[in-house]
Design a protein around this motif. Structure first.
Motif, PDB file in Angstrom:
ATOM      1  N   SER A  42      27.292  28.274  77.527  1.00 39.79           N
ATOM      2  CA  SER A  42      26.069  27.972  78.268  1.00 39.79           C
ATOM      3  C   SER A  42      25.669  26.510  78.092  1.00 39.79           C
ATOM      4  N   VAL A  43      25.761  25.997  76.881  1.00 44.19           N
ATOM      5  CA  VAL A  43      25.424  24.599  76.615  1.00 44.19           C
ATOM      6  C   VAL A  43      26.381  23.653  77.326  1.00 44.19           C
ATOM      7  N   LEU A  44      27.655  23.995  77.325  1.00 42.84           N
ATOM      8  CA  LEU A  44      28.680  23.082  77.842  1.00 42.84           C
ATOM      9  C   LEU A  44      28.752  23.032  79.361  1.00 42.84           C
ATOM     10  N   ARG A  45      27.998  23.872  80.057  1.00 41.94           N
ATOM     11  CA  ARG A  45      27.980  23.816  81.522  1.00 41.94           C
ATOM     12  C   ARG A  45      27.485  22.469  82.033  1.00 41.94           C
ATOM     13  N   LEU A 147      39.338  26.828  66.295  1.00 42.36           N
ATOM     14  CA  LEU A 147      39.280  27.626  67.519  1.00 42.36           C
ATOM     15  C   LEU A 147      38.757  26.717  68.623  1.00 42.36           C
ATOM     16  N   THR A 148      39.558  26.470  69.654  1.00 41.33           N
ATOM     17  CA  THR A 148      39.123  25.601  70.745  1.00 41.33           C
ATOM     18  C   THR A 148      38.158  26.346  71.656  1.00 41.33           C
ATOM     19  N   ILE A 149      37.017  25.727  71.895  1.00 40.49           N
ATOM     20  CA  ILE A 149      35.997  26.290  72.780  1.00 40.49           C
ATOM     21  C   ILE A 149      36.137  25.726  74.198  1.00 40.49           C
ATOM     22  N   GLY A 150      36.521  24.440  74.313  1.00 45.34           N
ATOM     23  CA  GLY A 150      36.655  23.838  75.636  1.00 45.34           C
ATOM     24  C   GLY A 150      37.445  22.550  75.583  1.00 45.34           C
ATOM     25  N   TYR A 151      38.141  22.260  76.693  1.00 46.41           N
ATOM     26  CA  TYR A 151      38.952  21.053  76.835  1.00 46.41           C
ATOM     27  C   TYR A 151      38.240  20.074  77.778  1.00 46.41           C
TER      28      TYR A 151
END
Length: 209
Positions: A42-45, A147-151
């Protein structure tokens, strides 16, 4: 932060090819972790960061580097699964903590601790791969567990991402159970910044005890 580049050993991932990996993945029991990831997504949007979909979340234990996926025959895959099964039968399942979330040069990861059990798992898996395929199959650099959350898909301000994560994802930690590894044939889409895979085999720790 700059766009992420997927890696084969210490080179760029060959376009259009798959690569065999050994992964650890969250399970249905890891509900607190699922909630943490949802908050992070939600934050990374607000940023040009491609979040890893829940079904593709993983911790990389190792990558098989001597051949692309298409070049590793079913018999060779079976040999890997058999050797992994033998060596992991003596490794007991364990629990780790995922978090805190960290913005870094090419994306967002969750730290993992303690390091010891995952490092030991990596050593055991790497020994199994080498026993079947030799040292050329384990040229993937050993990295701190994460653990990768986003690229990252484009440039953005890492500090701003970190502030948003720290303020917006509370609590920033969650437990995860490790009771198996998965041999998977992985596809990396360099443009979309996504990782997906075809499942080859699940190898339980402690012979499934």
């Amino acid at each position: 932060m700059k766009p992420f580049m997927f890696q084969h050993a210490q080179d760029v991932w060959p376009e259009g090819e798959t690569l065999l990996h050994v992964y650890v993945t969250p399970g249905d029991q890891d509900r607190e972790l699922a909630a943490l990831v949802t908050r992070a997504q939600s934050v990374l949007r607000d940023f040009p960061i491609t979040c890893v979909q829940d079904r593709w979340l993983h911790l990389t234990v190792d990558q098989i580097t001597d051949e692309v996926g298409a070049g590793i025959t079913p018999a060779a895959r079976d040999a890997l699964v058999e050797e992994l099964g033998k060596r992991l039968a003596d490794v007991e399942p364990f629990d780790i903590m995922i978090g805190s979330l960290e913005s870094y040069g090419t994306g967002v990861i969750a730290d993992v601790h303690p390091d010891g059990p995952l490092n030991d798992l990596h050593v055991t898996v790497r020994a199994a791969i080498q026993a079947v395929r030799g040292p050329a199959a384990t040229r993937y650099p050993t990295k701190v567990p994460h653990l990768t959350i986003g690229y990252a898909a484009d440039e953005c301000d890492s500090d701003q991402v970190q502030r948003k994560l720290r303020n917006g994802v509370r609590p920033g930690h969650a437990p995860m159970r490790v009771d198996a590894v998965h041999l998977v044939d992985v596809t990396a889409d360099a443009r979309a910044k996504t990782i997906t895979w075809d499942h080859v085999a699940t190898i339980p720790l402690g012979a499934g005890r």
